[in-house]
Each structure stands twice: as structure tokens, then as C-alpha cells.
Design an enzyme around this catalytic site. Structure first.
Site, mmCIF file in Angstrom:
data_model
loop_
_atom_site.group_PDB
_atom_site.id
_atom_site.type_symbol
_atom_site.label_atom_id
_atom_site.label_comp_id
_atom_site.label_asym_id
_atom_site.label_seq_id
_atom_site.Cartn_x
_atom_site.Cartn_y
_atom_site.Cartn_z
ATOM 1 N N GLU A 120 1.125 -1.122 0.179
ATOM 2 C CA GLU A 120 -0.053 0.098 0.017
ATOM 3 C C GLU A 120 0.959 1.026 -0.374
ATOM 4 O OE1 GLU A 120 -4.200 1.693 2.770
ATOM 5 O OE2 GLU A 120 -2.545 0.306 3.349
ATOM 6 N N GLY A 253 2.987 2.271 10.373
ATOM 7 C CA GLY A 253 3.219 1.565 11.306
ATOM 8 C C GLY A 253 2.474 -0.258 11.977
ATOM 9 N N ALA A 254 1.726 -0.461 11.195
ATOM 10 C CA ALA A 254 1.601 -1.968 10.399
ATOM 11 C C ALA A 254 0.329 -1.635 8.936
ATOM 12 C CB ALA A 254 0.494 -2.203 11.516
ATOM 13 N N MET A 255 0.183 -3.212 8.505
ATOM 14 C CA MET A 255 -0.630 -3.010 7.536
ATOM 15 C C MET A 255 -1.335 -4.040 7.402
ATOM 16 S SD MET A 255 -1.018 -2.121 4.477
ATOM 17 C CE MET A 255 -2.219 -2.593 3.237
ATOM 18 N N GLU A 256 -3.055 -3.739 6.718
ATOM 19 C CA GLU A 256 -3.981 -4.883 7.447
ATOM 20 C C GLU A 256 -3.812 -5.999 6.433
ATOM 21 O OE1 GLU A 256 -5.898 -1.316 4.919
ATOM 22 O OE2 GLU A 256 -4.328 -1.861 6.389
ATOM 23 N N ASN A 257 -2.686 -6.307 5.448
ATOM 24 C CA ASN A 257 -2.635 -7.630 4.289
ATOM 25 C C ASN A 257 -3.447 -8.746 4.562
ATOM 26 O OD1 ASN A 257 -0.224 -5.684 2.761
ATOM 27 N ND2 ASN A 257 0.505 -6.817 5.343
ATOM 28 N N GLU A 290 -6.280 -2.900 12.972
ATOM 29 C CA GLU A 290 -5.694 -3.015 11.312
ATOM 30 C C GLU A 290 -6.729 -4.455 11.414
ATOM 31 O OE1 GLU A 290 -3.779 -2.273 9.640
ATOM 32 O OE2 GLU A 290 -2.661 -1.134 11.233
ATOM 33 N N GLU A 312 -9.728 3.856 6.640
ATOM 34 C CA GLU A 312 -9.526 4.419 7.619
ATOM 35 C C GLU A 312 -9.888 4.740 8.619
ATOM 36 O OE1 GLU A 312 -6.599 3.155 8.343
ATOM 37 O OE2 GLU A 312 -6.323 2.478 5.836
#
Length: 844
Positions: A120, A253-257, A290, A312
Site C-alpha cells: 500500500e 505502523g502496521a498494514m492490514e494485508n 488492522e 481508515e
């Protein structure tokens, strides 16, 4: 001018990805075989930084052109309708933290790496040729090979099914999803797993540099969060797994894969035996954010990036709603008030700020809309506002309708409002349109007119100069008296104030609960009435009172001097929420004093006045059976006492350091940062700073690293400051993902500010090359503006950054931050004497 959407030329249905990564040679080789429908010729497929070796359509070689400026492969397919496009390619494996990239760490003195991904917003095209747009959903089959060593494992969105004779790891076919949600990783990893009550595999993965117990907290939260969301959304989690992976190097910070969520280590891993409650809350909200995306963003995805807020904002609200359900004793909505609400109100008051939803045509502009204070914080406040209007039953009913009608597809904001409107008589779309499509927010002026009537007016609120364009909002008033639910007009007359006051039986207030995105300026009659009853206010009401007064002072609508007595009045509060609001406001007073001046000495005396009784009550050591409120109040008070240079606090902190010098990591995490900062500032030298930097490199505990960084960057020692700046570009000490925090720490330190500011100006090209393509890059500008407040720094800021104003990712930030600094300079000039007089009077 609108940039052509590649999806218009070709609709992918399925990808067969065969990817071979060689870490030693830093290369990626692969084939992307895409089955789909050709709608236009030539077909446009995304690629970036790739060498395209060949393109076949239905098994036959075809002509193609690589258009670098459009990040495109232009393919003359010669067909329409169903087609199979096979693209053979190679690409570099780089350290940019985008696409496929290595993360570095040390284990038992040896440097190691794991490979992970970040796609992303538009970085999947660096990993494999694809239609890299959210609407271009497809299924994916992945075969992954690498220079594999014993003990290494591979992870992806779906479970692994086999390893073939050529060494490729094959994973189950995914559900229909967007390219930016594809993810995989491999390396030497440890893990802990469990299952939800419905059998979904929950896992937490990390490098072996971490203690196994550091995975436990995340595993528990992730399992319960998936179960919570399934019940709240009334929609099953559609994948067989939900794996959480901590990467040593990670730009976001983090990624919602979907099925393989990736995190910075600091936002997933923690020592359950010695981590502050605040850090536990933070990690829990990141995980639940996430996992909220697995439905809101992954199952249903925004149609295009102009609806990014749809992903978001909702996940931001749901992180709090879910944690409140999982850990009600944490009172997590108080954290929403101190972080999201505060962030949104500050940012959204600057003229030139973006609206939540804005038009995006060029992919180059996409990362510029990732303004966390607007898309995340303000957006989530909008949804909290909607929730308070609907109630949870109607919200859940509307969401179920939304997921049922859009699952595995794409949606817009209007689709959400239509779904929610099925559960209520309110026209949610009409109410929300004014909040999403226009920037800023209103100040509602409440006053008793000459005829004795209570009247309300609305106008846009600005901090600093702002152009009043006559904007108008549909404002949920949340009044504690008889008033309309929604204020739609510029001015409303509520009738006799005397009658309203008598009927209510208490002071009249608006925005009770602080859930609507506006502030209130009361006239003297209303304000004095509220203050006469201030002890009866609950903690959120007190926070809101201080919050609104602080913002009105920032906007020069009242004087900061008038707030000082209220700080003293609230100093003995037993609410961490109120104490947070108190010191947030008190910190703003620091901009009115010169370092080491008589005025600062007075301000330090005020801090001592505010904190000394609380420090005496709480002490430095955590007591058995202590309430969560006291645990959370202590850090604010200790920090204030140390700023005040209270001799007893300095002595106590020094003694704790001395007694624990051989095992600083074991210090109680709630007081550890203040013990370390005190030692560095009051007893340290370059030798101590060097020791703590080595400790920073040694430890794998993320929260301890934060404490060490805070301490090191607070040093007064010029030799140490020079050494710290020298480490900014040494990734073995300061990882690029952490550099902005190091820079901000030193810049906010009076003794280190010049060195930090000189560094960023002198080495900007290096910084641009290292993190310039990342959505976090603009934060370096944001934090600089957050610290600067003098005419001299304003001049230097403009001289350096204004020549960069045409860089798409930086343009809006530079323009806004010039205004941010200008507003502070003007405020200080106008208010400095009055504020310092008020401080002197308070300590007299």
C-alpha cells in the site's frame, strides 16, 4: 488532468504469481500470469523499477512498451474479451521498505535478515506486474522461492499447501482482493498460534531476537478481536488464518494485508511482565485497527483512493469500540479523547487543510492524502458522531447490510451512508456531506442576547490566519438541555435562557461527551455558570472544557492567561484524563518563555505547584493494588516535577538509576523513561549517552528502545549531541523507520535543536533518497513545524522548504506548516506578556 485508470483497459480475474527472491544478489525474478477480460487495446499493466523480459497473450509473444513515467507496460494484445497475459520480469531487491524488501536484525551478535512486503498504496507493481488499483480485485495463487536456508519458513495471505521439486512454496488461492493487500514473508521466525472458537488459525510471528513471551499479548488480543468483530459485524471472517507478523524494518505502523497483517515490532510485541498500561493500550488498538480492516477495507474496499477515509476512519473508530469490548476496565474511549480528538482538532483548524474526502486523479498524489490527523482521527470522530446518533443496534444492522451487499467488492462513502440509513430515519448522508467534503470545523458561539434569549451561531474556526468562505455544517449539538438534535443554520434562537436554565437545573453545555467535531465559545454568563459547577463535571467534561479553552486561546479568541487559574484548580484531580488535558495545556505555555530565562524559572515553579502534591501522594514506586488511574497519572506528574527541577524528584530518580544501573531494562516501565531522562539531563555526559546507545542497539524490547531514545535525545552534552547526529545515517544504530522520532527528540531539545536542524538541511538529499518515496516522509516537515515558534526559525523554515513546494508529497504540508509556525509566532508576540504575568500571579 485525470490520469487514465488501467482497470478500464483490463479486468483481472486471477493471478498466477511465480516469484524467486535472491537475497545475496538482491534480485527478484518472476512471472505474473493474469487471466482476465480485455476491454481496450492497448492493455495497460502496472510495473515499477522492472525489466520486462517478455509478454505473452494466450501463449503467443506480443509487442509491448515500458512507459516508465506512467509506471506502465503497454501491451498490444490483439484480442478483446477473455485473455491470459503472461509477463516475465526481473526487479531489484532494495532497502526502501516498499515492495519486496529485507528487514535487518541481530541475533547473538550476527546480522540477519527476513524478507517482507509493503504494497500500500501503489507498491505491488514493484513486486509483480499487475493492475495496481483498488477496484481491480482478483484472486491470487502464489508460488514463492528464495535462497532458502535450514529453519526458515514462508508466510502469505493464505496457508502453504506444498513445496514443489524446484523449491517453490505454493499457497492456497486467495479470495477476491485488491493487489495492495497481497503479502508474503520468509526467514527464520518464531511463532505462537491458537484458534478462534470458529476454527480460524490465529498466529503471531517475530524474529528469534525476541523473548517468546513477547508474542503472548498480541496473540490474545488478536484472537479475541476476530471473535468480537465476527459478532459485532454479524459477518464471518472469510479466511482460514489471521497471522500477525512483526518486521524489524517497517515504514508504516502496521498494514492490514488480508490474512497476513504486518507490524512494526513496537506495535505488536511487548513484555507482558514489564510494559506500561499506556503501551499495552496502544499495541491493542493497533492490532484491533488492522483486524477491523479485514472487513472494512479488505472484504469491502474503497473503489478509489479518494475514499481512503472509508477504510481508515472506520478502522480507527472500531479499534476503540473493540478494545472497549475486550478490556472495559481500560476505559479506552478516554484515550480516544486525548489522542484522536486532540489531533484532529489541532490539525483541522489550519487554513489549507485537506477535507476527509478529496479528489485524487494522479497516483503521485495518493500518499499525500494519508494525513493521519484528518483521514484517521477526524474521520473516526465523524463516525463516532454517527454512532452516537444511531446507537449500536442500528449501527450493527446498517453494517450487516453494507457487508452483505458489497462483500468481495468495492464501495464508496455514499454506499455506507445508504446502508446505515436503512437502520434509521435520519438522512445520514445529508448530515455527513458537510463534514466529509469541506475542510475545517466550526466554533459554536453560545450567548445570551439582549432580549434574554439563548442564541447559537456557527462559523469556521481557525488557528492563525484563515479565509472565511462561509462554510456551514450540520452539527449534532449533544446539548444537556432542550435543544435541536442537529444545528443546520448559521444562527438559531433557542428561546428564553432563564426558562431553559430553570428547566435544566444545571449549567447549559453543548457537545456533552465531546463526540461531535466542534468547539464551543460561551459568553461570560454561560462560562461563569459552568465554572461555578465545575467540580460536578465528569472527567470528559473537564477535558473538553480545557480542550476548547486551549484551542480558543490558540486561535486568539481568548487569552491563554485566562486558563492558568483553571490549571491550578484541576491539579489535584484523580482522573488521568483530566491530568492529561491539564499538562497538554500547560505544555503550550512553554512556547511563551525563553529557555533559562526568569520567565521559564517562573513556569517551572508553576509546574512544581501543579505536580508536587500528586508526586507526594503517588511517589516514584508503583504500589501494590494501585488503581489504573494512579498508575496512569504518575508519569505525567513525574515528568512535570522533573521539568520543574524539583530537587527531591531529581534525587529520587537518580537513586533509582544508581540502584538499577546494571539492569536498567528491568526498571518498572511506568517510571523508566523519567529515570533515564533525569540521569542523562542532570548527571550524564557523553560517556553515559554512548552507554545508553549501545543498550539501545542491544535490546529487542520495543518499549525499552523508546525509553532509551527519549533519554539519549534529551542530553545537554554537546559532544554527545554531535555523536547522536552522526548516528542518524547509521542504520546499525538508527533504523530509517525510527529516524523521524530521533530527529524530533533532538530538535525539541534546546541544546540539540541547532545540530538537528543543521543536519536535515545539509543532508536532505540523503534523507530524500532513503525515505523520500514513503508516505511518512512529510512527517519530517510536520515535526519541525511542531517545534519551531520563533521569527528566526520561521524565516529559516521558509527559506529551506518553500523551494520544495512543488514536490507532490510535500506541497500541502509545507504550505500548511508555514501557517502553523506563523500562527505561533503571532500568538507569542500578542500574548507573551499576559501569559507570563498570569504565571507569576499563580505562583505568588
Amino acid at each position: 488532468m485525470a490520469v487514465k485508470r488501467f482497470y478500464k483497459t483490463f479486468h483481472p480475474e486471477h493471478y498466477d504469481l511465480r516469484i524467486n527472491v535472491n537475497r545475496k544478489n538482491k534480485t527478484i525474478n518472476g512471472t505474473s500470469t493474469i487471466t482476465g477480460d480485455v476491454f481496450e487495446n492497448p492493455v495497460l499493466i502496472n510495473q515499477k523499477f522492472m525489466t520486462i523480459d517478455s509478454v505473452k497473450v494466450d501463449g503467443k509473444n506480443v509487442d509491448f512498451d515500458v512507459i516508465e513515467k506512467d509506471e506502465a507496460i503497454k501491451i498490444k494484445t490483439g484480442v478483446t474479451g477473455k485473455a491470459v497475459i503472461e509477463i516475465a520480469y526481473s526487479a531489484p531487491l532494495t532497502d526502501t521498505m516498499m515492495g519486496i524488501y529485507p528487514s535487518y536484525y541481530e541475533l547473538e551478535g550476527k546480522k540477519k535478515q527476513i524478507i517482507g512486503t509493503q504494497f500500500e498504496t501503489t507498491f505491488a507493481r514493484q513486486a509483480f506486474p499487475c493492475v495496481d488499483e483498488p477496484e481491480a480485485k482478483a484472486t491470487f495463487s502464489l508460488a514463492l522461492k528464495w535462497d532458502e536456508q535450514d529453519g526458515e519458513v514462508a508466510l502469505a495471505n493464505m496457508p502453504e499447501v506444498e513445496v514443489d521439486k524446484d523449491g517453490y512454496h505454493h499457497f492456497e488461492e486467495t479470495v477476491r482482493m485488491s493487489s495492495y493487500l497481497v503479502a508474503f514473508a520468509f526467514g527464520e521466525l518464531q511463532s505462537k498460534t491458537t484458534h478462534t472458537k470458529d476454527g480460524v488459525l490465529i498466529g503471531v510471528y517475530a524474529t528469534k531476537a525476541h523473548k517468546p513471551k513477547e508474542l503472548d499479548f498480541a496473540l490474545d488480543i488478536a484472537k479475541r478481536a476476530i471473535e468480537f468483530y465476527e459478532e459485532f459485524y454479524q459477518t464471518k471472517y472469510p479466511l482460514p488464518q489471521s497471522l500477525q507478523l512483526a518486521l524489524p524494518d517497517f515504514s508504516a505502523g502496521a498494514m492490514e494485508n488480508w490474512g497476513l497483517v504486518t507490524y512494526r515490532e513496537a506495535y505488536l510485541l511487548l513484555d507482558p511482565d514489564n510494559t506500561s498500561l499506556e503501551m499495552k493500550k496502544l499495541v491493542a488498538t493497533v492490532i484491533t485497527h488492522e483486524l477491523a480492516h479485514q472487513w472494512f477495507g479488505d472484504l469491502v474496499t474503497m473503489k478509489w483512493w479518494d475514499n481512503l477515509w472509508l477504510n481508515e476512519s472506520f478502522a480507527n473508530m472500531m479499534e476503540y469500540l473493540s478494545v472497549d469490548g475486550l478490556e472495559p476496565d481500560w476505559h479506552i474511549w478516554e484515550m480516544f479523547q486525548t489522542s484522536e480528538a486532540s489531533s484532529a482538532l489541532n490539525r483541522d483548524a489550519t487554513d489549507g487543510v485537506q477535507p476527509i474526502q478529496m479528489e485524487i486523479n494522479d497516483p503521485a498524489d495518493i500518499d499525500s492524502v494519508f494525513d493521519s490527523a484528518i483521514v484517521y482521527a477526524k474521520g473516526s470522530r465523524m463516525l463516532v458522531m454517527v454512532r452516537s446518533l444511531l446507537g449500536d443496534d442500528a449501527l450493527r444492522k446498517g453494517l450487516k447490510y453494507y457487508f452483505d451487499h458489497h462483500k468481495f467488492g468495492n464501495a464508496t462513502g455514499d454506499d455506507l451512508w445508504d446502508a446505515l440509513s436503512t437502520a434509521t430515519d435520519l438522512d445520514i448522508g445529508k448530515i455527513m456531506h458537510s463534514w466529509l467534503k469541506q475542510p475545517g470545523y466550526p466554533v459554536v458561539n453560545a450567548f445570551v442576547a439582549e432580549d434574554g434569549h439563548l442564541k447559537l451561531t456557527q462559523k469556521q474556526f481557525f488557528i492563525g490566519e484563515g479565509e472565511d468562505k462561509g462554510r456551514q455544517w450540520q452539527i449534532p449539538l449533544n446539548a444537556n438541555f432542550d435543544a435541536p438534535k442537529i444545528m443546520s443554520d448559521k444562527e438559531i434562537d433557542l428561546g428564553s435562557y432563564k426558562v431553559l436554565r430553570e428547566e435544566a437545573g444545571h449549567p447549559l453545555r453543548l457537545n456533552v461527551g465531546n463526540n461531535s467535531h466542534f468547539i464551543v465559545e460561551y459568553d461570560k454568563t454561560l462560562h461563569d455558570d459552568i465554572l461555578s459547577d465545575v467540580n460536578e463535571l465528569d472527567p470528559i467534561d473537564k477535558l473538553q472544557l480545557l480542550q476548547d479553552l486551549r484551542l480558543l486561546a490558540e486561535g486568539k479568541q481568548i487569552s491563554y492567561a485566562s486558563i492558568v487559574p483553571l490549571l491550578v484548580k484541576f491539579a489535584d484531580s484523580k482522573s488521568s484524563l483530566v491530568i492529561n488535558a491539564l499538562y497538554t495545556t500547560a505544555a503550550k505555555l512553554r512556547q511563551f518563555v525563553e529557555p533559562e530565562s526568569n520567565e521559564e524559572k517562573n513556569l517551572k515553579k508553576l509546574y512544581d505547584l501543579l505536580s508536587k502534591d500528586q508526586v507526594a501522594r503517588l511517589g516514584w514506586e508503583v504500589k501494590p493494588g494501585e488503581s489504573d488511574e494512579d498508575v496512569q497519572i504518575r508519569p505525567y506528574e513525574l515528568s512535570a516535577s522533573l521539568y520543574a527541577e524539583n530537587a527531591d524528584s531529581i534525587k529520587a530518580a537518580h537513586q533509582i538509576f544508581t540502584e538499577n544501573e546494571d539492569n536498567l531494562e528491568a526498571l518498572n516501565a511506568d517510571i523508566r523513561p523519567y529515570v533515564l531522562i533525569n540521569e542523562v539531563k542532570n548527571f550524564g555526559n557523553a560517556e553515559l549517552v554512548d552507554k545508553l546507545i549501545k543498550e539501545y542497539q542491544r535490546t529487542a524490547d520495543p518499549s525499552y528502545k523508546v525509553d532509551l531514545r527519549s533519554a539519549v535525545t534529551s542530553t545537554k552534552d554537546l559532544a554527545a549531541i554531535k555523536a547522536i547526529v552522526g548516528d542518524f545515517e547509521n542504520a546499525d544504530v538508527v533504523k530509517p523507520q525510527d529516524l523521524c522520532d530521533w530527529y524530533r527528540g533532538l530538535l525539541a531539545n534546546h541544546y540539540g535543536q541547532q545540530a538537528a536542524w543543521d543536519w536535515i538541511r545539509e543532508d536532505w538529499d540523503w534523507l530524500d533518497k532513503t525515505v523520500g518515496g514513503d508516505m511518512e516522509f512529510a512527517k519530517f516537515i510536520t515535526v519541525t513545524a511542531g517545534v519551531f515558534h520563533t521569527p528566526e526559525r520561521l524565516k529559516e523554515f521558509k527559506e529551506f522548504f518553500e523551494p520544495k513546494i512543488n514536490v507532490p508529497l510535500l506541497s500541502r504540508e509545507i504550505k500548511m506548516d508555514v501557517k502553523v509556525i506563523e500562527s505561533k509566532v503571532n500568538l507569542i508576540e500578542a500574548e507573551k506578556d499576559a501569559v507570563n504575568d498570569a504565571v507569576a500571579k499563580a505562583i505568588d
